[in-house]
Structures are given as C-alpha cells and as structure tokens.
Design a protein around this motif. Sequence first.
Motif, PDB file in Angstrom:
ATOM      1  N   SER A  81       0.847  -1.193   0.000  1.00 52.42           N
ATOM      2  CA  SER A  81       0.000   0.000   0.000  1.00 52.42           C
ATOM      3  C   SER A  81       0.880   1.240   0.000  1.00 52.42           C
ATOM      4  N   LEU A  82       0.491   2.221  -0.790  1.00 44.01           N
ATOM      5  CA  LEU A  82       1.305   3.422  -0.949  1.00 44.01           C
ATOM      6  C   LEU A  82       1.468   4.189   0.348  1.00 44.01           C
ATOM      7  N   ASN A  83       0.433   4.205   1.197  1.00 40.80           N
ATOM      8  CA  ASN A  83       0.467   5.032   2.399  1.00 40.80           C
ATOM      9  C   ASN A  83       0.826   4.261   3.667  1.00 40.80           C
ATOM     10  N   ASP A  84       1.308   3.060   3.508  1.00 41.87           N
ATOM     11  CA  ASP A  84       1.735   2.262   4.662  1.00 41.87           C
ATOM     12  C   ASP A  84       2.891   2.963   5.360  1.00 41.87           C
ATOM     13  N   THR A  85       2.754   3.199   6.672  1.00 39.85           N
ATOM     14  CA  THR A  85       3.827   3.830   7.436  1.00 39.85           C
ATOM     15  C   THR A  85       4.641   2.821   8.232  1.00 39.85           C
ATOM     16  N   ARG A  86       4.245   1.565   8.227  1.00 41.70           N
ATOM     17  CA  ARG A  86       4.958   0.548   8.993  1.00 41.70           C
ATOM     18  C   ARG A  86       5.989  -0.166   8.118  1.00 41.70           C
ATOM     19  N   VAL A  87       5.540  -0.649   6.961  1.00 37.65           N
ATOM     20  CA  VAL A  87       6.458  -1.214   5.974  1.00 37.65           C
ATOM     21  C   VAL A  87       6.240  -0.422   4.685  1.00 37.65           C
ATOM     22  N   LEU A  88       7.194   0.419   4.333  1.00 37.97           N
ATOM     23  CA  LEU A  88       6.996   1.326   3.212  1.00 37.97           C
ATOM     24  C   LEU A  88       6.879   0.549   1.901  1.00 37.97           C
ATOM     25  N   TYR A  89       6.048   1.051   1.003  1.00 40.02           N
ATOM     26  CA  TYR A  89       5.823   0.426  -0.302  1.00 40.02           C
ATOM     27  C   TYR A  89       7.119   0.166  -1.052  1.00 40.02           C
ATOM     28  N   VAL A  90       8.147   0.997  -0.769  1.00 36.27           N
ATOM     29  CA  VAL A  90       9.393   0.906  -1.530  1.00 36.27           C
ATOM     30  C   VAL A  90      10.082  -0.450  -1.330  1.00 36.27           C
ATOM     31  N   GLU A  91       9.869  -1.087  -0.189  1.00 37.83           N
ATOM     32  CA  GLU A  91      10.539  -2.365   0.052  1.00 37.83           C
ATOM     33  C   GLU A  91      10.106  -3.435  -0.957  1.00 37.83           C
ATOM     34  N   PRO A  92       8.798  -3.743  -1.077  1.00 35.48           N
ATOM     35  CA  PRO A  92       8.427  -4.724  -2.102  1.00 35.48           C
ATOM     36  C   PRO A  92       8.676  -4.220  -3.516  1.00 35.48           C
ATOM     37  N   ALA A  93       8.598  -2.904  -3.746  1.00 35.51           N
ATOM     38  CA  ALA A  93       8.855  -2.384  -5.093  1.00 35.51           C
ATOM     39  C   ALA A  93      10.296  -2.671  -5.513  1.00 35.51           C
ATOM     40  N   LYS A  94      11.248  -2.441  -4.608  1.00 29.59           N
ATOM     41  CA  LYS A  94      12.656  -2.724  -4.898  1.00 29.59           C
ATOM     42  C   LYS A  94      12.888  -4.229  -5.049  1.00 29.59           C
ATOM     43  N   TRP A  95      12.272  -4.988  -4.179  1.00 30.10           N
ATOM     44  CA  TRP A  95      12.437  -6.452  -4.174  1.00 30.10           C
ATOM     45  C   TRP A  95      11.973  -7.054  -5.497  1.00 30.10           C
ATOM     46  N   VAL A  96      10.787  -6.649  -5.936  1.00 31.21           N
ATOM     47  CA  VAL A  96      10.242  -7.162  -7.190  1.00 31.21           C
ATOM     48  C   VAL A  96      11.138  -6.769  -8.361  1.00 31.21           C
ATOM     49  N   ALA A  97      11.607  -5.528  -8.362  1.00 28.60           N
ATOM     50  CA  ALA A  97      12.485  -5.078  -9.450  1.00 28.60           C
ATOM     51  C   ALA A  97      13.758  -5.916  -9.510  1.00 28.60           C
ATOM     52  N   ALA A  98      14.340  -6.185  -8.347  1.00 24.63           N
ATOM     53  CA  ALA A  98      15.587  -6.959  -8.309  1.00 24.63           C
ATOM     54  C   ALA A  98      15.354  -8.417  -8.671  1.00 24.63           C
ATOM     55  N   LEU A  99      14.239  -8.995  -8.232  1.00 23.51           N
ATOM     56  CA  LEU A  99      13.926 -10.380  -8.587  1.00 23.51           C
ATOM     57  C   LEU A  99      13.807 -10.542 -10.100  1.00 23.51           C
ATOM     58  N   ARG A 100      13.163  -9.575 -10.722  1.00 22.14           N
ATOM     59  CA  ARG A 100      12.963  -9.654 -12.156  1.00 22.14           C
ATOM     60  C   ARG A 100      14.288  -9.658 -12.903  1.00 22.14           C
ATOM     61  N   VAL A 101      15.184  -8.758 -12.527  1.00 22.64           N
ATOM     62  CA  VAL A 101      16.482  -8.662 -13.189  1.00 22.64           C
ATOM     63  C   VAL A 101      17.297  -9.931 -12.951  1.00 22.64           C
ATOM     64  N   ALA A 102      17.094 -10.563 -11.774  1.00 21.61           N
ATOM     65  CA  ALA A 102      17.829 -11.790 -11.457  1.00 21.61           C
ATOM     66  C   ALA A 102      17.309 -12.991 -12.232  1.00 21.61           C
ATOM     67  N   GLY A 103      16.167 -12.828 -12.903  1.00 24.80           N
ATOM     68  CA  GLY A 103      15.667 -13.916 -13.721  1.00 24.80           C
ATOM     69  C   GLY A 103      14.410 -14.585 -13.220  1.00 24.80           C
ATOM     70  N   ALA A 104      13.821 -14.081 -12.111  1.00 28.35           N
ATOM     71  CA  ALA A 104      12.554 -14.647 -11.648  1.00 28.35           C
ATOM     72  C   ALA A 104      11.509 -14.444 -12.738  1.00 28.35           C
ATOM     73  N   SER A 105      10.892 -15.508 -13.185  1.00 33.74           N
ATOM     74  CA  SER A 105      10.066 -15.440 -14.391  1.00 33.74           C
ATOM     75  C   SER A 105       8.639 -15.009 -14.140  1.00 33.74           C
ATOM     76  N   ASP A 106       8.168 -15.122 -12.895  1.00 32.00           N
ATOM     77  CA  ASP A 106       6.757 -14.807 -12.615  1.00 32.00           C
ATOM     78  C   ASP A 106       6.667 -14.122 -11.259  1.00 32.00           C
ATOM     79  N   VAL A 107       6.928 -12.836 -11.243  1.00 32.48           N
ATOM     80  CA  VAL A 107       6.867 -12.065 -10.005  1.00 32.48           C
ATOM     81  C   VAL A 107       6.035 -10.828 -10.266  1.00 32.48           C
TER      82      VAL A 107
END
Length: 699
Positions: free
Chosen positions: A634-660
């Motif tokens: 969620s964009l307005n989450d103040t406990r776990v910021l949205y940027v964490e999964p956004a970065k994670w997904v971006a890095a997984l994709r570049v590493a070759g994860a085929s369905d993320v």
Amino acid sequence: MTDAPIADRRSTLRTHHGDTFDDPYEWLREKDSPEVIAHLEAENAHTDAELAHLAELRETLFQEIKGRVQETDLSVPTRRGAWWYYSRTEEGAQYGIHCRTAAVADDWTPPVLEPGVAVPGEVVLLDGNIEADGHDFFSLGAFDTSDDGALLLWSTDFEGDELYTVRVRDLRTGETLPDEIPDTGSAFFTPDGTGILYTTRDDAWRPDTLWLHRVGTPMSSDVQLFHEADEKFWLGAGITRSRRYLVIALGSSVTSEEHLVDLTGDLTATPMVVWPRREGVEYSLDHAIVDGEDRLLILHNDEALDFELVSVAASDPQGERRVVLPHEPGRRLLGMDAFRDFATIEYRREGLERVGLLDYTTDAVDDIAFDEPLYSAGVSGNPEWHSPFLRVGYTSFVTPGTVYELDLASRELVLRKQVAVLGGYDPQDYGQRRAWATASDGTQVPISLVWKRSFGEPGTQPRPVHLYGYGSYEHSIDPGFSVARLSELDRGVVFAVAHVRGGGEMGRQWYEDGKLLQKRNTFTDFVACGRHLVDGGVTTPELLVAEGGSAGGLLMGAVANLAPELFAGILAAVPFVDALTTILDPSLPLTVIEWDEWGDPLHGADVYEYMKSYSPYENIRDGVAYPRILAVTSLNDTRVLYVEPAKWVAALRVAGASDVLLKCEMVAGHGGVSGRYNSWKERAFELAWLLDTVGLAGD
C-alpha cells in the motif's frame, strides 16, 4: 505474457562498517515523484494483465465469501453504565453502524437482537458509511463515550497513515462540537467527561506525548501531561477499569515503565513511576481492591522468563512484592484484568491460550474449560468494574467466532452469539490437528492443519497446501476461523500454520530464539515445516504455497532465497523485505524502536553482517528458479513502506525470476483497503492467484 516493467538501475551507495552496498533501486523511495508513481501504476497494470484470466474466478470467490456472511447483523450488546452498546451492519454497506439502547437498572443479560429487526429505543451514535462518504479510504480509530453517556468522541483516518482526527458529539442534542484534534493516535475521555486524553507522534511515527484537551476550549490551550524523550520507547495511556488511575505506559520491545495519576486528585499532577525502567524488564499492571486496600497487580518478567504475578501497595509500588502467581516455566502469563471481586488471567501452555479466574483471597486460578484440541479464547468486552457475567471470546479453525458469558455465580458458560456462516456450513465437515516438524537444530516446531474431511486425512495423498507463517515480536498465530478460507478448503486445499520461533506460541524462550542474532531460526523453521509436509506425503513442492505479511513478509522473502525449490508460490503482503536498509535509517518511521527486535546494525558491525546475510533484497540469487511471487503493498503504509516490495520485485525480475508480480494499493495503509466488501474482493484476488498456482483455478 505481457512485458513486465523494468525499473531503471541508478547507483546509490550505502557504506557501513567498511562494507559498501550499491543499491540500484533506492530511487523508488521518492514517494512524491511522478516517475515513481508511474512505475507503480505500470506494475499494477502488468499485474492486472497477467491475472486477467482469473477475473471470473475472483468474482466467484468474492460471491462465495459474500454468500457465507450474514451481511445484516448485530454484535452482542455490551453494558456500560445505563446503556447497552452494540454495532450492526447492513447488507450493501461497507462499514459498521455504532449504536446503543437504554438498559434496565438491574438487568445484566444482554438483549437478544435479531438481524434486520428494529431495536427498540435505538440511538445511532456513529454510522461509518456516512463518515466514509466521499473518501476512498476510511478507518475508525478512537471511539469512546463519557461515563455519563452524554458525549461521544471518535477519530478518523482517510489516508491510511494512521494519523487520526478526533471529533466530539453531544449525544443529548446530536450536535457535533467545534472541538477538533488532528494528527492523533489514541484518544479517550477523562472519567468526568470534561477532558480528552490523546497521544501524538514524533517525526518517526512514534507515539511520544500525552495531552489533555478540555472539551469546549481551543486546541492551543491543551496541556502536555507527559513526553517520552527516549526514541526507543513508545507511549500509550489508559484508565483502569476501576476508574481510579490514569496509567501512562512506556515501552520498548524488551523494557517497560508505567506511571500512575490518581484520578481522585489533580489530573495534571506529576505522575508516579511504578517501577523505574530497567533494561530487559517488562511489566503491566491493573488496580485491584483486596481486603479493602488499594493494590496494584503487576505482571512482570524480572528474573521470571515466562512472567509472574505480584501484588504491591498502590501507595508504595516499589515496596514489598507479594507473589500471587510464581514463575512457572512453560506457563507463559500473557495478560491480567482486575475486577472488583476477582481478576482474570490469560496464559499460554503447550501452544494454546487459556483463561482462568484468580481468587483474591486464595490466589487460586480456576480455568475455563473448552473441548476442542485447538482453539483461541480471551477475555473481551468487559468494561464494568462489577458485573454478574464475564464475557469471553472463543474461536477455532473450524468454529466461527463465538461470544460466551461466564455466569460468575454458577460458573456456567452461556452462549450469547456465534457468527452465522450461511450456505449450510457444518463444522463436523472439517478437521483440525497439530503436527510437529524437526528443525535443523533438532527443535520440534508445531504445525496446525485444517482441512475438509471429504478429501481425506492429510497425508493419505499429496494435496495443495497453503502454509502461513509470521514469527516475530512474540506474536502468536492462534487458531481462528475464516469465512474466506472455506473457499480453498472446499476445493481440497489444506491450510497450515507454521508456528516458527520468533513468535510466542511456545513461551518466551520461543520468541528469544527467533530474534536478534538468532533470527535465522525463524526462516529455517519455516523451511523445516514445509519439508515435513512434503516428506510426510501431505503435499509436494508443486502444490505448496507460502504466505506471510509484514514481518511475515520478511519470512517469505527469506525462504524464497533459502529454498526456492520447495514452493510453487509465495504470497507476500506488505513485506518487510529490505530490512537492513530500513533498520539502518533512524529517520524512518519506527526504526529505532525496532532495534530491540532486530538489533542495531547502525552501531553494531556484527548485527550489520548478520542482517545482511538474510535480508531478502540483498540476497536474491541470480539464475535461480524462483517460485511464482505475488507481493501486495500500500502506498500510504507507514509501517512497511511500499518501496521495500517495489525494490524487491524489481531486483527479482532482473535476477531472472520469471513470474513475479507487484500489486500496490494507491489509497491504503498497512492493513490494506478499507471496507468489508473491498477487503473481501482483495482476499478473493489473492486466493484466485493461490488457486491458480496450485492448479485449481478451474475448480
């Protein structure tokens, strides 16, 4: 398949303790950047396209959930003063309606309210649907009435950032008063109803200050009653059930300090510290009157790992301690509530919650007995200092939420209400049991299983398994009923909970063994549970989907790196997957408070090295066949910021994860979307993905 968004790689160097990490996606942290918003919207569009084939299944699941819920319903009324308070829902309405009706002086049996039938003398206090009108998000925070029933205060959040605005209504006239207090946390009336006590937060979203507002005066004249300067401690406040003391509670993850203000005197007087804070000592208290003397019952862990209960004089809390319930290893005392003639004790033994009544005279505890092998029970909805009944909430994996009242004279449990499950639900059609997995160090880790009996006992043949885990903050995942879960159970899925270390299911040591420099136990325990289910013939890796949220999302990211071959899919909700970056930055919301849970990598090289070894974002493996992954944030989450999964997904994709995939709610907070129908649709979205992952999308 559609082309997935590929985030730009922009070098951002982070150096600590001689180690430099080049973070290519840190630029996604700029929440107000149009470029970042465009990227998140592109992720949402990609997810929508990739899962478009599940639209019909999502609608089917939503209708199943909706069809099992009695949409027009009422809660069991709770007596407070001269009124019975209750909430009700109406078919088609997203939010609850809060009401009351007058009570007869000596009648403590709650009136039986029938869904859809008008309640005689009903007064609507607050209609959440009216409050939410015109807003994409709505959350009700504080809700309190003055002791005389004349005034109502409530607070609302329309952003999802957990900053609430308090308002006041005169219930005698229906007039909303001019008083308005923005950016608050908790809020409640003083016993005389002339004042409002409320908390505010610092820039790191830490509740740190308690204020007194006098009803009818400008906010500029509000009085600061207490400020907690230590950035590792949060502040909370409340009034004892006896209405005698204001309690100001200060706490970190491992240390407590509580202060009292005697409400028979000056509310603005300097609070009295009960026990000065001492690193590693936690305690909580309540006020009791024993043999005519004001006493404080204090639950603490001072040289008592699983806590003990003592009694001290309220006038001299640092004086002699009388042990009421001594420390007993394996009996984790969880909570205590004092009433006029007894106290309730909630504790955990052998992984299950239990409730007992403490006799002030003998110190004996009389347990309330329940029949099921796996269940959850707790004291709730008992605002009065004295009542002939004690209300207890109960549920299990197969028993819907149930409200009992214990008749204190006969000690009989009286059923007041059980949540209706429409469509012919029969709990006998479902089974639940506990299994045990052996962790890498030999520790036995409990697993709870629930399934539909018509598909056979788990282990007779491999079946799809939905394995849930959390494992942090001593939070226990206890047995609980879910209407939405029936949609997967009825399709042959076995639902399982891995009660991994870091949680509290097996006592305080269970938590200690899954935090700080032993955090890896949480992850390896979960993997051991998954392998146990595979080795026991309950499932196969092709049929096993894992789920966890928040700190449980960290668990999901970690096990994806540790054992990607074990899972067909991983559902990570608001996942804490960039843990090291967050815990290194004390300017981020709640970071400093979190050092007691994870360690302080900013000042400790050993902690830095350990966290870097497991933080999911920094341990993604190139060229590895990752399972399908759906990250929800969620964009307005103040406990776990949205940027964490956004970065994670971006890095997984570049590493070759085929369905993320990434799904970001653009108007929501840590708990996701608001409104019950929206929540059901959100869960239907996730369950459709899960069923598709295990090959049941056509069923």
